[in-house]
Write a protein that holds these residues in place. Structure first.
Motif, PDB file in Angstrom:
ATOM      1  N   VAL A 129      34.242 -31.968  55.095  1.00 39.91           N
ATOM      2  CA  VAL A 129      35.072 -31.828  53.897  1.00 39.91           C
ATOM      3  C   VAL A 129      35.830 -30.501  53.925  1.00 39.91           C
TER       4      VAL A 129
ATOM      5  N   VAL B  11      38.804 -36.347  48.244  1.00 36.35           N
ATOM      6  CA  VAL B  11      37.555 -36.608  48.946  1.00 36.35           C
ATOM      7  C   VAL B  11      36.686 -37.565  48.146  1.00 36.35           C
TER       8      VAL B  11
ATOM      9  N   ALA C 236      32.791 -39.156  48.481  1.00 40.03           N
ATOM     10  CA  ALA C 236      31.524 -38.984  49.188  1.00 40.03           C
ATOM     11  C   ALA C 236      30.555 -40.084  48.785  1.00 40.03           C
TER      12      ALA C 236
ATOM     13  N   ALA D 204      28.299 -33.753  43.771  1.00 35.80           N
ATOM     14  CA  ALA D 204      29.757 -33.735  43.840  1.00 35.80           C
ATOM     15  C   ALA D 204      30.291 -32.316  43.895  1.00 35.80           C
TER      16      ALA D 204
ATOM     17  N   ALA E  79      33.614 -33.052  46.105  1.00 40.03           N
ATOM     18  CA  ALA E  79      34.087 -34.438  46.084  1.00 40.03           C
ATOM     19  C   ALA E  79      34.874 -34.706  44.811  1.00 40.03           C
TER      20      ALA E  79
END
Length: 329
Positions: A198, A216, A218, A296, A301
């Motif tokens: 990431v 992003v 996840a 997160a 994310a």
């Protein structure tokens, strides 16, 4: 806080139930996600796995779309080296024409199968090497700017189907950043490089016509129940079943007792398999909310794609409803 939630449905075929039962359960899971505020539901291409029914991924997406109203649906993912880019463009152009503004196309380069199945798919072992070029070719078909003179994908939807790069390594992170596409990391079963990938993706991202800034997604496993101990028990049963499948490849695993499976997972030989599900949220809605929020934040994310693996489909539906009420948009 509000956290974007999505669902990865592995279309499990439960012991004693049929594939048709699995598809019916997938419809109900998608409906539950839709009414619970989830953003999208994705289905993964797997082959030669008797416990997973999503091999004909685009067909299943169309079926679910016919039985839902508004939630986005897509692939998480289509294993592009198994297919020609033109065929996938035609399939997803058809889906997006039939179901406007609802279809995603997530792309991976893994085989989604074993070596013998790769041979049966007519896949060349080196086909993954052309994945970046295949993504560009596919993108050209979808946006009407073909890279192959004289060849167009028909049908092509009025909208451009959004692409997502899926991965569990640095390769996917770099490619998604280079092409300016959203990046979905398979941390629900391949957690090791999540944070590093990431970081590389965000640091090297180049804006594109599809995406102005990095995005992003996840993956994370979820077991949630009103009762903490019940959620823990669901996790134990699901992960024992998963371990049996890995050990046996669908043949002799059912002969292992729960005690033998637990002992294996606690052993050095089982440690790697156990570590694959490192990112798992288990407990009450509040406990799972806290875990998912922290997860997160830790990996930066923008969205979490959750896999709900309770053995009973009704428990999976309930877990979607519970966490949707806790965190849904």
């Amino acid at each position: 806080m509000s956290l974007a939630l999505s669902l990865l449905d592995l279309a499990f075929v439960q012991p004693g139930r049929s594939v048709r039962d699995s598809f019916a359960a997938s419809v109900e899971l998608a409906r539950a996600a839709e009414r619970s505020g989830f953003r999208r539901v994705w289905y993964a291409e797997h082959h030669n796995m008797p416990t997973i029914a999503s091999s004909a991924t685009s067909v299943l997406i169309g079926h679910i779309a016919d039985h839902t109203e508004s939630i986005r649906l897509g692939s998480g993912g289509i294993m592009l080296p198994n297919h020609s880019p033109l065929v996938i463009a035609e399939q997803f152009g058809t889906l997006a024409t039939l179901h406007p503004d609802r279809i995603d196309l997530g792309l991976g380069r893994a085989p989604g199968s074993d070596q013998n199945t790769m041979h049966a798919l007519r896949r060349n072992p080196s086909s993954a090497d052309s994945f970046p070029d295949d993504v560009l070719e596919l993108q050209g078909y979808l946006n009407g700017h073909t890279l192959v003179p004289g060849v167009q994908a028909t049908p092509r939807a009025d909208e451009v189907v959004p692409l997502y790069i899926l991965g569990s390594s640095m390769f996917g992170a770099r490619l998604a950043a280079q092409l300016g596409l959203p990046y979905a990391f398979a941390s629900h079963f391949a957690p090791d490089l999540l944070h590093q990938a990431v970081e590389v993706y965000r640091d090297t991202f180049r804006p594109s016509g599809q995406l102005e800034k990095p995005y992003v997604i996840a993956g994370v496993n979820v077991f949630v129940s009103e009762d903490h101990d019940q959620a823990v028990q669901q996790q134990k049963v699901a992960y024992r079943s998963r371990t049996r499948s890995f050990i046996s490849r669908g043949q002799l695993g059912a002969n292992f007792t729960d005690a033998e499976i637990d002992a294996f997972l606690a052993s050095p030989n089982g440690a790697q398999l156990a570590s694959m599900t490192r990112y798992t949220a288990t407990g009450t809605p509040a406990e799972v909310r806290d875990y998912l929020t922290a997860f997160a934040e830790s990996c930066h994310a923008d969205e979490l794609i959750t896999t709900h693996q309770a053995p009973d489909p009704d428990d999976r539906i309930r877990s979607i409803e519970l966490i949707g009420a806790e965190l849904g948009e």
